[in-house]
Design a protein around this motif. Structure first.
Motif, PDB file in Angstrom:
ATOM      1  N   PRO A 135      -3.421  12.242  -7.209  1.00 20.25           N
ATOM      2  CA  PRO A 135      -3.871  11.462  -8.355  1.00 20.25           C
ATOM      3  C   PRO A 135      -3.179  10.099  -8.441  1.00 20.25           C
ATOM      4  O   PRO A 135      -1.943  10.015  -8.359  1.00 20.25           O
ATOM      5  N   VAL A 136      -3.978   9.056  -8.603  1.00 15.02           N
ATOM      6  CA  VAL A 136      -3.456   7.688  -8.607  1.00 15.02           C
ATOM      7  C   VAL A 136      -2.452   7.490  -9.738  1.00 15.02           C
ATOM      8  O   VAL A 136      -1.494   6.725  -9.609  1.00 15.02           O
ATOM      9  N   TYR A 137      -2.641   8.208 -10.847  1.00 19.19           N
ATOM     10  CA  TYR A 137      -1.743   7.994 -11.982  1.00 19.19           C
ATOM     11  C   TYR A 137      -0.374   8.624 -11.775  1.00 19.19           C
ATOM     12  O   TYR A 137       0.565   8.330 -12.531  1.00 19.19           O
ATOM     13  N   LEU A 138      -0.211   9.495 -10.743  1.00 25.21           N
ATOM     14  CA  LEU A 138       1.098  10.104 -10.484  1.00 25.21           C
ATOM     15  C   LEU A 138       1.716   9.657  -9.165  1.00 25.21           C
ATOM     16  O   LEU A 138       2.897   9.317  -9.117  1.00 25.21           O
ATOM     17  N   LEU A 139       0.946   9.685  -8.069  1.00 20.91           N
ATOM     18  CA  LEU A 139       1.514   9.373  -6.761  1.00 20.91           C
ATOM     19  C   LEU A 139       1.719   7.867  -6.624  1.00 20.91           C
ATOM     20  O   LEU A 139       0.805   7.083  -6.870  1.00 20.91           O
ATOM     21  N   PRO A 140       2.899   7.450  -6.199  1.00 16.69           N
ATOM     22  CA  PRO A 140       3.201   6.016  -6.217  1.00 16.69           C
ATOM     23  C   PRO A 140       2.667   5.209  -5.043  1.00 16.69           C
ATOM     24  O   PRO A 140       2.526   3.994  -5.149  1.00 16.69           O
ATOM     25  N   LEU A 141       2.353   5.839  -3.899  1.00 15.15           N
ATOM     26  CA  LEU A 141       2.033   5.061  -2.700  1.00 15.15           C
ATOM     27  C   LEU A 141       0.709   4.317  -2.815  1.00 15.15           C
ATOM     28  O   LEU A 141      -0.310   4.879  -3.198  1.00 15.15           O
ATOM     29  N   ILE A 142       0.746   3.021  -2.458  1.00 14.87           N
ATOM     30  CA  ILE A 142      -0.447   2.192  -2.309  1.00 14.87           C
ATOM     31  C   ILE A 142      -0.316   1.451  -0.988  1.00 14.87           C
ATOM     32  O   ILE A 142       0.646   0.710  -0.776  1.00 14.87           O
ATOM     33  N   GLU A 143      -1.272   1.636  -0.087  1.00 15.52           N
ATOM     34  CA  GLU A 143      -1.277   0.896   1.171  1.00 15.52           C
ATOM     35  C   GLU A 143      -2.007  -0.431   0.955  1.00 15.52           C
ATOM     36  O   GLU A 143      -3.171  -0.452   0.541  1.00 15.52           O
ATOM     37  N   LEU A 144      -1.316  -1.532   1.225  1.00 17.45           N
ATOM     38  CA  LEU A 144      -1.880  -2.873   1.091  1.00 17.45           C
ATOM     39  C   LEU A 144      -2.131  -3.445   2.476  1.00 17.45           C
ATOM     40  O   LEU A 144      -1.230  -3.469   3.319  1.00 17.45           O
ATOM     41  N   VAL A 145      -3.346  -3.901   2.722  1.00 13.80           N
ATOM     42  CA  VAL A 145      -3.698  -4.480   4.013  1.00 13.80           C
ATOM     43  C   VAL A 145      -4.550  -5.718   3.758  1.00 13.80           C
ATOM     44  O   VAL A 145      -5.491  -5.673   2.964  1.00 13.80           O
ATOM     45  N   GLY A 146      -4.189  -6.818   4.443  1.00 15.86           N
ATOM     46  CA  GLY A 146      -4.992  -8.025   4.302  1.00 15.86           C
ATOM     47  C   GLY A 146      -4.145  -9.266   4.196  1.00 15.86           C
ATOM     48  O   GLY A 146      -2.995  -9.304   4.684  1.00 15.86           O
ATOM     49  N   ASP A 147      -4.702 -10.308   3.574  1.00 15.14           N
ATOM     50  CA  ASP A 147      -4.022 -11.600   3.431  1.00 15.14           C
ATOM     51  C   ASP A 147      -2.625 -11.413   2.850  1.00 15.14           C
ATOM     52  O   ASP A 147      -2.442 -10.757   1.816  1.00 15.14           O
ATOM     53  N   ALA A 148      -1.621 -12.015   3.520  1.00  8.55           N
ATOM     54  CA  ALA A 148      -0.223 -11.780   3.154  1.00  8.55           C
ATOM     55  C   ALA A 148       0.087 -12.221   1.728  1.00  8.55           C
ATOM     56  O   ALA A 148       0.765 -11.507   0.980  1.00  8.55           O
ATOM     57  N   LEU A 185       3.059  -0.401   0.018  1.00  8.68           N
ATOM     58  CA  LEU A 185       3.436  -0.399   1.433  1.00  8.68           C
ATOM     59  C   LEU A 185       2.509  -1.366   2.157  1.00  8.68           C
ATOM     60  O   LEU A 185       1.308  -1.120   2.279  1.00  8.68           O
ATOM     61  N   HIS A 186       3.075  -2.497   2.622  1.00 12.60           N
ATOM     62  CA  HIS A 186       2.265  -3.520   3.284  1.00 12.60           C
ATOM     63  C   HIS A 186       2.088  -3.135   4.749  1.00 12.60           C
ATOM     64  O   HIS A 186       3.053  -3.126   5.518  1.00 12.60           O
ATOM     65  N   VAL A 187       0.875  -2.787   5.156  1.00 16.24           N
ATOM     66  CA  VAL A 187       0.578  -2.389   6.530  1.00 16.24           C
ATOM     67  C   VAL A 187       0.586  -3.635   7.406  1.00 16.24           C
ATOM     68  O   VAL A 187      -0.131  -4.607   7.129  1.00 16.24           O
ATOM     69  N   ARG A 188       1.374  -3.616   8.469  1.00 15.32           N
ATOM     70  CA  ARG A 188       1.617  -4.814   9.283  1.00 15.32           C
ATOM     71  C   ARG A 188       0.364  -5.345   9.964  1.00 15.32           C
ATOM     72  O   ARG A 188       0.158  -6.559  10.044  1.00 15.32           O
ATOM     73  N   LYS A 189      -0.446  -4.437  10.506  1.00 20.62           N
ATOM     74  CA  LYS A 189      -1.671  -4.833  11.192  1.00 20.62           C
ATOM     75  C   LYS A 189      -2.802  -3.936  10.713  1.00 20.62           C
ATOM     76  O   LYS A 189      -2.595  -2.758  10.451  1.00 20.62           O
ATOM     77  N   GLU A 190      -4.008  -4.508  10.638  1.00 21.36           N
ATOM     78  CA  GLU A 190      -5.119  -3.668  10.193  1.00 21.36           C
ATOM     79  C   GLU A 190      -5.508  -2.687  11.281  1.00 21.36           C
ATOM     80  O   GLU A 190      -5.470  -2.989  12.475  1.00 21.36           O
TER      81      GLU A 190
END
Length: 466
Positions: free
Chosen positions: A135-148, A166-171
């Motif tokens: 559930p988004v309201y409890l689990l903290p992880l968000i993977e971010l990918v795209g423009d820095a 968590l900023h993913v280094r490469k798509e």
């Protein structure tokens, strides 16, 4: 701050709850005529679970409304989250409209679990991947990918609502976490198809074993410990050769035949069919809260994210020394708060009072503190899970080595639910003997005593220190 949620399914509803319960105004656009009911049910579970992670009150809820179109939803939004079905032919036109309608400063995120940013922006949309976990309201992880720069702005916002960006280094297809989940899922399908294990037995293998390790150490740190004193190098040398053994079928996927689907669905029904989806969600939430609260004490894993977010929340100011929600774990078989937790609430109020007068963590680290020597609790009314609980504290005596406190615990509706009277003595932590407090603490207590000198003695006080 305003968040626009485009798509109100399980994930969209979770996003709405995460923002709303952290004080944001939320506008939802979803053409589903059942959207309001579904979102309402998700919010009900979120209100029950998320505040239970914290010993400090979350901000007051923002406003929630439903918009008839994208223009109304995106207007003046600071964050727009697209959570529509996982099809590019649906996402592209919606993301194009969001890009046109949202303010220039707004973060635009897509909840996609598999598409790469280059696929989402192929037709000119301004969007990044902001992939959450249910559930988004409890689990903290968000993977971010795209423009820095876009991802950096998104990360700053997400941390303020208690998430871990968590900023993913490469798509890459499916980003990071879902690739692991897919590998485990494929192997599990083979284990069921080949009759080696049932769905329930596979779940037990995860939750009784490595799932508990992964919750607080992840993968590589777990294996480093498995290497013993010699560490990761020894582990790799010892277990590396097994990578060439025929242990798994990860490169080979069983065909999704009707028979396999029926087999897995039937086993799953036998395993969990006695509970409704909402009951399963609440069970999941309660378990996650318990695990994450345990991890919070050590600052490990997801618990560390909760601890950092809690430290950034506004703290109660005198005379309020406690302001929080009652978690489910504080209730007993009678359905109300167990008597031990009234005392725990009083203890936390004493801790906050000590911080307010300067006897804080740095003071304790210097070798001085207060020890409780006597308590008296009066139980005045019931308190239930989910109730707001507030403590107001009077100092009855702060002279010399004594600290005499009287906490009144109030429910959110203003009803006095209990009083906790506590007598503490100041102690030198080196000798473990009583001593006078430091000058700054003594001065703070003297000023407070003078300010409260004309106040009447609270009803019920005088039960300790006699």
């Amino acid at each position: 701050m305003k968040a626009a949620i485009i798509g109100g399914g399980v994930i969209g509803g979770g996003w709405a709850a995460r923002f709303l319960l952290n004080g944001w105004d939320v506008v939802i656009h979803d053409p589903d005529p059942e959207a309001e009911r579904k979102i309402g049910e998700v919010l009900e579970n979120a209100r029950r679970a998320l505040p239970s992670l914290y010993d400090t009150a979350l901000p007051s809820e923002g406003s929630l409304r439903f918009a008839k179109d994208l223009a109304e939803a995106c207007s003046d939004a600071d964050w727009v989250q697209e959570s529509v079905p996982e099809r590019l032919d649906i996402k592209h036109p919606i993301l194009a409209q969001i890009t046109e309608l949202a303010p220039e400063h707004a973060v635009i995120g897509s909840s996609t679990s598999g598409f790469k940013p280059s696929e989402l922006t192929a037709k000119g949309a301004r969007v990044i991947v902001a992939h959450p976990f249910n559930p988004v309201y409890l689990l903290p992880l968000i993977e971010l990918v795209g423009d820095a720069d876009h991802c950096a702005r998104a990360a700053t916002v997400l941390e303020t609502v208690g998430m871990y960006p968590l900023h993913v280094r490469k798509e890459i297809d499916a980003h990071i976490a879902d690739r692991f989940l897919e590998a485990v899922w494929r192997e599990a399908l083979w284990l069921v198809k080949d009759g080696i294990a049932t769905t329930e037995e596979i779940d037990e293998a995860i939750r009784m074993g490595f799932g508990l390790r992964w919750a607080q150490m992840g993968l590589f740190e777990t294996y480093r410990v498995a290497g013993g004193e010699a560490g990761m190098k020894h582990f790799m040398a010892q277990f590396g050769p097994c990578l060439s053994w025929p242990w798994t079928k990860l490169m080979d996927v069983p065909e999704f035949t009707e028979e396999l689907v029926d087999l897995i669905a039937g086993q799953s029904d036998a395993q969990s069919g006695h509970m409704s989806i909402r009951e399963l969600e609440r069970l999941r939430d309660d378990n996650l809260v318990g695990i994450m609260r345990a991890l919070k004490h050590s600052g490990s894993g997801a618990g560390g994210v909760v601890a950092r977010h809690e430290a950034a929340l506004p703290r109660a100011e005198a005379p309020v020394t406690l302001d929080r929600q009652v978690p489910q774990a504080w209730t007993d078989y009678n359905g109300h708060m167990n008597e031990t937790h009234y005392l725990e609430a009083g203890s936390k109020a004493s801790d906050r009072f000590m911080e307010m007068v300067g006897a804080d963590a740095d003071y304790i680290a210097s070798g001085l503190s207060y020890f409780t020597v006597e308590n008296h609790v009066r139980y005045l009314d019931e308190v239930h899970a989910g109730d707001r609980l507030r403590a107001e504290t009077r100092m009855l005596d702060g002279a010399g080595k004594k600290l005499h406190l009287f906490h009144t615990l109030y429910r959110g509706d203003g009803t006095a639910a209990a009083t906790v009277e506590s007598l503490l003595l100041h102690v030198d932590l080196t000798t473990r003997k009583t001593c006078l407090p430091g000058p700054a603490v003594a001065e703070a207590l003297a000023k407070l005593a003078e300010a409260q000198a004309d106040l009447p003695t609270p009803e019920g006080a005088g039960k300790v220190g006699r």
